[in-house]
Design an enzyme around this catalytic site. Sequence first.
Site, PDB file in Angstrom:
ATOM      1  N   ARG A  91       0.857  -1.185   0.000  1.00  0.00           N
ATOM      2  CA  ARG A  91       0.000   0.000   0.000  1.00  0.00           C
ATOM      3  C   ARG A  91       0.893   1.236   0.000  1.00  0.00           C
ATOM      4  O   ARG A  91       2.108   1.110   0.165  1.00  0.00           O
ATOM      5  CB  ARG A  91      -0.960  -0.004   1.185  1.00  0.00           C
ATOM      6  N   GLU A 125      -2.859   6.951   7.910  1.00  0.00           N
ATOM      7  CA  GLU A 125      -1.518   7.110   8.491  1.00  0.00           C
ATOM      8  C   GLU A 125      -0.577   7.804   7.513  1.00  0.00           C
ATOM      9  O   GLU A 125       0.454   7.251   7.111  1.00  0.00           O
ATOM     10  CB  GLU A 125      -0.950   5.765   8.941  1.00  0.00           C
ATOM     11  N   CYS A 181       9.516  10.336  -1.795  1.00  0.00           N
ATOM     12  CA  CYS A 181       9.755   9.846  -3.129  1.00  0.00           C
ATOM     13  C   CYS A 181      10.730  10.830  -3.774  1.00  0.00           C
ATOM     14  O   CYS A 181      10.696  12.021  -3.480  1.00  0.00           O
ATOM     15  CB  CYS A 181       8.408   9.805  -3.853  1.00  0.00           C
ATOM     16  N   CYS A 239       8.602  15.016  -7.880  1.00  0.00           N
ATOM     17  CA  CYS A 239       8.971  15.514  -6.549  1.00  0.00           C
ATOM     18  C   CYS A 239      10.181  16.447  -6.646  1.00  0.00           C
ATOM     19  O   CYS A 239      10.257  17.457  -5.946  1.00  0.00           O
ATOM     20  CB  CYS A 239       9.263  14.355  -5.601  1.00  0.00           C
ATOM     21  N   GLU A 299      -7.548   3.639  15.904  1.00  0.00           N
ATOM     22  CA  GLU A 299      -7.231   2.211  15.909  1.00  0.00           C
ATOM     23  C   GLU A 299      -6.647   1.885  17.277  1.00  0.00           C
ATOM     24  O   GLU A 299      -5.544   2.323  17.599  1.00  0.00           O
ATOM     25  CB  GLU A 299      -6.210   1.864  14.817  1.00  0.00           C
ATOM     26  N   TRP A 336       2.342  -9.010  11.671  1.00  0.00           N
ATOM     27  CA  TRP A 336       2.073  -9.371  10.277  1.00  0.00           C
ATOM     28  C   TRP A 336       2.691 -10.748  10.015  1.00  0.00           C
ATOM     29  O   TRP A 336       2.010 -11.748  10.060  1.00  0.00           O
ATOM     30  CB  TRP A 336       2.664  -8.321   9.320  1.00  0.00           C
TER      31      TRP A 336
HETATM   32  C1  GLA Z   1      -1.891   0.618  10.988  1.00  0.00           C
HETATM   33  C2  GLA Z   1      -2.861   0.914   9.865  1.00  0.00           C
HETATM   34  C3  GLA Z   1      -3.896  -0.129   9.681  1.00  0.00           C
HETATM   35  C4  GLA Z   1      -3.314  -1.480   9.892  1.00  0.00           C
HETATM   36  C5  GLA Z   1      -2.718  -1.584  11.255  1.00  0.00           C
HETATM   37  C6  GLA Z   1      -2.207  -2.967  11.586  1.00  0.00           C
HETATM   38  O1  GLA Z   1      -2.093   1.245  12.149  1.00  0.00           O
HETATM   39  O2  GLA Z   1      -3.461   2.175   9.952  1.00  0.00           O
HETATM   40  O3  GLA Z   1      -4.424  -0.020   8.384  1.00  0.00           O
HETATM   41  O4  GLA Z   1      -2.361  -1.702   8.908  1.00  0.00           O
HETATM   42  O5  GLA Z   1      -1.640  -0.690  11.297  1.00  0.00           O
HETATM   43  O6  GLA Z   1      -1.095  -3.327  10.860  1.00  0.00           O
HETATM   44 ZN    ZN Z   2       7.464  11.611  -6.418  1.00  0.00          ZN
END
Ligand code: GLA
Ligand code: ZN
Length: 664
Positions: free
Chosen positions: A106, A145, A154, A159, A306, A314
């Site tokens: 991601r 996040e 990057c 950039c 969260e 993981w």
């Molecule tokens: C982060 C992210 C979530 C998930 C958790 C757990 O805090 O914001 O999307 O990935 O970690 O790994």
């Molecule tokens: Zn870039």
Amino acid sequence: MKELHFGVDYYPEHWERERWDRDALLMQEMGIQMVRMAEFSWHKLEPREGSYDFGWLDEAIALLGKYGIYTIVGTPTAAPPAWMINKHPEILPIDREGRVRGFGGRHHDCQSNPVYREYIRKLVTKMAQHYGENPYVIGWQPDNELGNSHQELCTCASCRSRFQDWLQKKYGTAEELNRAWGTSFWSQEYNDFSEVYAPRLTVTGENPSAMLDWKRFCSDLIVDFTREQTEIIRKYAKNQFITHNYMGFADKVDYYKLGELLDFVSHDQYPGGFYLPRTPHEENHVLAATLDVVRSYKNQPFWIMEQQSGITGWEIMGRAPEPGQLSAWAMQSIAHGADAVVFFRWRTCAMGTEQYWHGILPHSGNPGRRYRELQDFIQEVDPLMDYMHGSMPRPEVGIVFSFEQEYAFRIQPHHKDLSYTGQVQKYYRALYEKNIPVDFVSEEGDFKKYKILLAPLQYLMSPELEEKYMDYVRQGGHLLLTMRTGVKDRNNFCMTERELPGRLSEVAGIEVLEYDCLRNAEVEVLFHGRKFLANIWSDLMRLLPGTKVLVAYASEFYAGEPCITAHPYGDGICYYVGTEPGEALMEALVDEILSRAEVNSILPPVQGVECMFRENDRERFLFVINHSGQEKCYEAPQGYQMLKGVQAGCLGAYETQILKIGKS
Ligand code: GLA
Ligand code: ZN
């Protein structure tokens, strides 16, 4: 509408449609009042370019709404879909080694890329128009996040050119840039802004002034990336809030600045850590500091977006939270100023990277121990949250926290064991262990609220900040300054006009004439006739008239010379700490400063038990949290009423008690 206090992060798109009703019912029975959804589901919302499908999300929002559960919509810009990346591979970010980072995780995006920005504008506009007036949608979280995974990213052509524009705006001419970066060193002069690079891995060393501006630029880019979304959302969603899930002390983006775009700040709290072994008590001060720094970013109550709800990990996993421990951690968040707690995640995912980052429900979806524990927790705590609404911790001690100082020490840590946030947390810890609540405060913040202000490692200095510190002490404040203060100007150039700490010598009452970086060594010091150890650094200083020596070196070639001093100035005192105190010295020093400033512990300390308070104008709420698996006793204060708990003074394993104390 009632204030909402508890939620879960929910991913209905990972499960068959038939399951959603049961999820909603189980949530309702548990006391869940809101969910966050959709923050990674770009492909589900726009499966092909320009063809949007919000049907599944509409259905999930409506169904949850029927159960009295509201939605926070995440914009999915942390996960651009494969069709887009295939069509425009230039969206992929390029790291400092010049490698393209691929699709499949991601945040595989360049945040300055104009094509990507255009896709975002279109999708976010559609989403904001679509959900801006949905009665079940209460708020928004742009991206996820921000700054996470963008470390070292990057350095692509887009950039680079934005960095050039940013520099041109800041410096105007190439001559000014050359002056500010000191480019005559190693022949780094630029004839034009278009010659400047985004910093790739170099053969040897880097220009500290250029790197500092690069870090500032990267932070500003994230703020700008976010602003584009918040402006669109605000246009269509007039009565919905915008927040973002921060990561405590993470430094890629200046969270104070990002906070200006938000109604309130949120944070992701994972006490079990990121697949690290659990080290219970040792880490509690870091967890507490993290929550306090999050509160400081807007200086108001925050949300947890969260909150850990099971084993974390993981590829490698952490320990199982013991019975009561999830509740204790959630209580800790509330004690430090969280007004709402959203648990991550509802059900443990059966597929993808996070199969072992456990949710409230296990893979099977059947409610078990964690569900029941948090259900009881919510039932008990929800009414208390209503009662305590509007209250905030109001500490008497502040610690200055600054992203600029963090950046400068990342660039030149001086010593392999010195980190800015690490140092800040060492001072924090000494206060935490004594049950002294702490606020973090930015360099722009209000220092005068605090009886004591600790300002470790104020390395980059400006005349305004010097004046602010001096004024604080003049007016009666107790200020602590340390080694490596006033060393540099804001261009990351060493100051040359005076001895260190520059103009602050006047308030600190010392001049640093030499120093010693304690590589693989500790130094002995004497405090009230007792020997202690100190690390990392020794400043060798000359006293100005009126300065008292609190601690003197007792080893090395400077044995007998001053190490920590106190200097009365105006109505206050300035302490100067020329080293990094070891744990025992830190404790003794903090005791001395607290007693001189007449700041008292909120309760006598007990190992493994945390104390914190929130207050409003009428009442003070004292939280006493047992972070251990054993029973603990503490000395309850006079004149309290129990808000939570049975017998004040006796805590079961992982139990929290809340005592209400009227204010006279
Ligand atoms: C982060 C992210 C979530 C998930 C958790 C757990 O805090 O914001 O999307 O990935 O970690 O790994
Ligand atoms: Zn870039």
